[in-house]
Design an enzyme around this catalytic site. Structure first.
Site, PDB file in Angstrom:
ATOM      1  N   VAL A   1       0.672  -1.115   0.377  1.00  0.00           N
ATOM      2  CA  VAL A   1      -0.190  -0.038   0.008  1.00  0.00           C
ATOM      3  C   VAL A   1       0.674   1.423  -0.055  1.00  0.00           C
ATOM      4  O   VAL A   1       1.392   1.614   1.219  1.00  0.00           O
ATOM      5  CB  VAL A   1      -0.980  -0.174   1.015  1.00  0.00           C
ATOM      6  N   ALA A   2       0.283   2.184  -1.055  1.00  0.00           N
ATOM      7  CA  ALA A   2       0.898   3.384  -1.163  1.00  0.00           C
ATOM      8  C   ALA A   2       1.426   4.222  -0.258  1.00  0.00           C
ATOM      9  O   ALA A   2      -0.178   4.366   0.199  1.00  0.00           O
ATOM     10  CB  ALA A   2       1.760   3.579  -2.687  1.00  0.00           C
TER      11      ALA A   2
ATOM     12  N   SER B   1       0.782   7.478  -3.910  1.00  0.00           N
ATOM     13  CA  SER B   1      -0.102   6.747  -5.309  1.00  0.00           C
ATOM     14  C   SER B   1      -0.406   6.999  -5.651  1.00  0.00           C
ATOM     15  O   SER B   1      -1.365   7.951  -6.100  1.00  0.00           O
ATOM     16  CB  SER B   1      -1.059   6.249  -3.584  1.00  0.00           C
TER      17      SER B   1
ATOM     18  N   GLU C   1       1.579  -6.978  -7.846  1.00  0.00           N
ATOM     19  CA  GLU C   1       0.128  -6.765  -7.790  1.00  0.00           C
ATOM     20  C   GLU C   1      -1.005  -6.941  -9.403  1.00  0.00           C
ATOM     21  O   GLU C   1      -0.612  -6.596 -10.108  1.00  0.00           O
ATOM     22  CB  GLU C   1      -0.055  -5.467  -7.622  1.00  0.00           C
TER      23      GLU C   1
ATOM     24  N   HIS D   1      -3.255  -4.344 -10.550  1.00  0.00           N
ATOM     25  CA  HIS D   1      -2.661  -2.942 -10.589  1.00  0.00           C
ATOM     26  C   HIS D   1      -2.329  -2.652 -12.117  1.00  0.00           C
ATOM     27  O   HIS D   1      -1.356  -2.694 -12.556  1.00  0.00           O
ATOM     28  CB  HIS D   1      -1.778  -2.344  -9.746  1.00  0.00           C
TER      29      HIS D   1
END
Length: 275
Positions: A184-185, A190, A247, A250
């Site tokens: 998770v950024a 992000s 991921e 994404h």
């Protein structure tokens, strides 16, 4: 007199730009410090303060360092530059690098368009994204967008929740912080805040983990997304480059020509931009 006037205008413009950079850096420091501060508060409320006293102090030290860096300008210039490029109509807006080293101004807001109910993306990528999703359906794929544009506050909530989950699983605060950063950024870093990134999952398998890559939908996207200007942003075996674990859900818009080259060379956006 004309030269003096031009010089005065230049100095005024430079001064305004400098103020903007310093302000962005200061704001970024405040919000990141608030993020870590809220985690520290949760630890204390949960009765773990004594057990993790040293690590709480370390997190608070990180807060202080981030605050000091931001007041000195910090990464504000990069954040402001990325936002300026994203806002521009010139070529290059789709190639803005957003990661821990290249944050995005937390005040940046793209012009959004709703791609599916409740999910928004930068309006400039709607046509290509819609075509990709329609073609996937035509090929028998059954997928859905589980996340698209996320502003700073939503990203902060996702980061905090994930970090607390790690703590509840037995990780220490610092371990939880480092583990969370892998998937998770940190808010302000992000890609979701740009409106150019989205998470797409198979309806046959709703978990966002590496098994998602085994679904027909993930395989189709990985093979065909470049045709529509998208790349698998965090591919396997590239976490040392991207800073994020694999991921398979994404995807990031970079434009068709660049996506084709990245696909052919099997590289990341970081590697493409460093060429």
């Amino acid at each position: 007199m004309r030269i003096d006037n031009n010089k005065a205008r230049f100095l005024k413009k430079y001064e305004q730009r400098l103020k903007k950079v310093l302000l962005v850096g200061f704001i970024a420091g405040i919000v990141i410090c608030f993020l870590l501060g809220s985690i520290v508060s949760r630890i204390r409320i949960g009765g773990l303060e004594k057990k993790y006293k040293e690590q709480i102090a370390e997190l608070e030290k990180k807060n202080e360092q981030l605050s000091n860096e931001s007041q000195d300008g910090g990464t504000g210039e990069k954040a402001a530059s990325g936002a300026d490029t994203l806002s521009s109509a010139e070529d290059g807006w789709s190639l803005v690098l957003i990661n821990e080293v290249h944050p995005l101004d937390t005040e940046y807001r793209p012009e959004l368009a709703e791609i599916v109910e409740g999910k928004f993306v930068d309006q400039r990528i709607v046509d290509d994204l819609s075509e990709m999703l329609q073609d996937a359906v035509g090929e028998g794929m059954d997928m859905y967008i589980c996340s698209a544009y996320r502003d700073y506050e939503e990203q902060r909530q996702v980061f905090n929740t994930t970090m607390v989950d790690w703590i509840n699983q037995g990780k220490s605060p610092l371990e939880a912080y480092e583990e969370t950063k892998k998937s998770v950024a940190v808010p302000g870093t992000s890609e979701h805040a740009s409106g150019l990134a989205l998470d797409i999952a198979s309806t046959q398998y709703g978990e966002l983990d590496e098994k998602q890559a085994e679904t027909a939908e993930a395989k189709w996207l990985a093979e065909n997304c470049w045709k529509y200007g998208f790349i698998l942003r965090y591919p396997p075996e590239k976490s040392a480059v991207t800073g994020i674990v694999f991921e398979p859900w994404h995807y990031r818009y970079v434009g068709k020509d660049v996506a084709k080259e990245i696909k052919e060379k099997d590289i990341t956006l970081e590697e493409y931009l460093s060429q």
